[in-house]
Design a protein around this motif. Structure first.
Motif, PDB file in Angstrom:
ATOM      1  N   CYS A 151      11.516   7.491  74.712  1.00  0.00           N
ATOM      2  CA  CYS A 151      11.231   6.314  73.880  1.00  0.00           C
ATOM      3  C   CYS A 151       9.727   6.049  73.816  1.00  0.00           C
ATOM      4  N   ASP A 152       9.039   6.220  74.960  1.00  0.00           N
ATOM      5  CA  ASP A 152       7.590   5.987  74.979  1.00  0.00           C
ATOM      6  C   ASP A 152       6.867   6.976  74.055  1.00  0.00           C
ATOM      7  N   ARG A 153       7.321   8.237  74.092  1.00  0.00           N
ATOM      8  CA  ARG A 153       6.669   9.252  73.237  1.00  0.00           C
ATOM      9  C   ARG A 153       6.885   8.924  71.753  1.00  0.00           C
ATOM     10  N   LEU A 154       8.091   8.477  71.433  1.00  0.00           N
ATOM     11  CA  LEU A 154       8.347   8.102  70.030  1.00  0.00           C
ATOM     12  C   LEU A 154       7.509   6.884  69.658  1.00  0.00           C
ATOM     13  N   GLU A 155       7.460   5.941  70.581  1.00  0.00           N
ATOM     14  CA  GLU A 155       6.718   4.688  70.357  1.00  0.00           C
ATOM     15  C   GLU A 155       5.224   4.961  70.148  1.00  0.00           C
ATOM     16  N   ALA A 156       4.700   5.975  70.845  1.00  0.00           N
ATOM     17  CA  ALA A 156       3.270   6.282  70.754  1.00  0.00           C
ATOM     18  C   ALA A 156       2.870   6.696  69.331  1.00  0.00           C
ATOM     19  N   ARG A 157       3.850   7.052  68.518  1.00  0.00           N
ATOM     20  CA  ARG A 157       3.560   7.480  67.141  1.00  0.00           C
ATOM     21  C   ARG A 157       3.646   6.329  66.144  1.00  0.00           C
ATOM     22  N   ARG A 158       3.856   5.112  66.650  1.00  0.00           N
ATOM     23  CA  ARG A 158       4.095   3.983  65.736  1.00  0.00           C
ATOM     24  C   ARG A 158       3.003   3.860  64.678  1.00  0.00           C
TER      25      ARG A 158
END
Ligand code: SAM
Length: 259
Positions: free
Chosen positions: A228-235
């Motif tokens: 989730c953090d890795r996906l979030e980092a692309r926001r």
């Protein structure tokens, strides 16, 4: 469970949620319908028909034809819109229960990426008459890259299928006895409010390759947090991106190449 059985059960699990979740799939299918060749047809196949997004459009375009909707997921076929005079057939695109040279149009929206491309294309060529049309949409290399990256190194699974590069698609078409009349590709990015919504949406359209139970068993809470953090980092301003490299193809079955 074999790879293909896993894909089939993933689509069957998603069947009741698919139509509501598959906004992009509907748009891609509608655009493919617009590319249908101006010709008559006796037998039209909707291969990997899902819940029947193409059904109305194919009937409108070929009102005199016999229509056959094929999918290997019983769940999808059960959810297929009825009452349109379509014959629904549960079969695998790699081995169709149809005579050689029996079809005029094979229409297939967003199915081929789940198949062994050369094998499925050769099977489509076998059932098409010479001069028959293969009209399909698919996704290419780079699709769902955010999901692949988010899970990288965390477990032994691939979380998406290996999507072909454009060159591999062109080579598979030519090698299966097709001449491409049209190949169009386009990048599309979907946006999600958060990582959970992004991953859930991928499950709802049946595109997740790892069963929910297996994911929980394989990934601990910390690893899922990392995903989730890795996906979030692309926001971005619009939300969390998920990329699709879309392709639409209209190809003709060349004479003398049927295997
Ligand atoms: C992304 S859905 C697309 C459904 C529909 N064409 C649409 O546009 O909404 C892919 C469909 O292909 C089917 N499918 C995948 N692999 C298949 C195969 N080898 N043989 C037959 N159907 C297959 C799945 O069960 C699913 O219904």
């Amino acid at each position: 469970m074999t790879e293909r059985a896993a894909i089939r059960s993933s689509f069957s699990r998603a069947a009741t949620r698919y139509a509501a979740a598959a906004g992009l799939q509907r748009v891609v299918c509608d655009r493919l319908l617009e590319l249908l060749p101006d010709r008559s047809a006796g037998l039209v196949l909707d291969l990997g028909c899902g819940t029947g997004f193409a059904s109305t459009g194919l009937h409108a375009r070929f009102p005199q034809a016999t229509h056959c909707a094929v999918d290997f997921s019983l769940g999808m076929l059960r959810a297929h819109e009825r009452g349109s005079g379509v014959t629904r057939v549960c079969a695998d695109a790699h081995r169709l229960p149809l005579a050689s040279a029996s079809a005029d149009i094979v229409f297939s929206s967003l199915m081929l990426q789940w198949c062994d491309l050369p094998v499925a294309l050769a099977e489509c060529r076998r059932v098409l008459r010479d001069g028959g049309h293969m009209c399909f949409s698919t996704v290419l290399l780079g699709t769902l890259a955010e999901i692949d990256d988010a899970f990288a190194g965390l477990d032994a699974h691939r979380h998406t299928v290996s999507f072909p590069a454009p060159g591999a698609l062109a080579a598979a078409l030519a090698g299966s006895g097709f001449t491409a009349d049209l190949m169009r590709s386009e990048m599309h990015v979907e946006y999600f409010a958060d990582a959970r919504a992004l991953l859930q949406s991928n499950r709802d359209i049946g595109a997740s390759r790892v069963p929910d139970g297996a994911r929980r068993a394989l990934l601990g809470r910390a690893a899922l947090r990392q995903v989730c953090d890795r996906l979030e980092a692309r926001r971005e301003a619009l939300g969390l991106p998920l990329t699709y490299q879309l392709a639409w193809v209209v190809a003709r079955a060349s004479s003398g190449d049927r295997s």
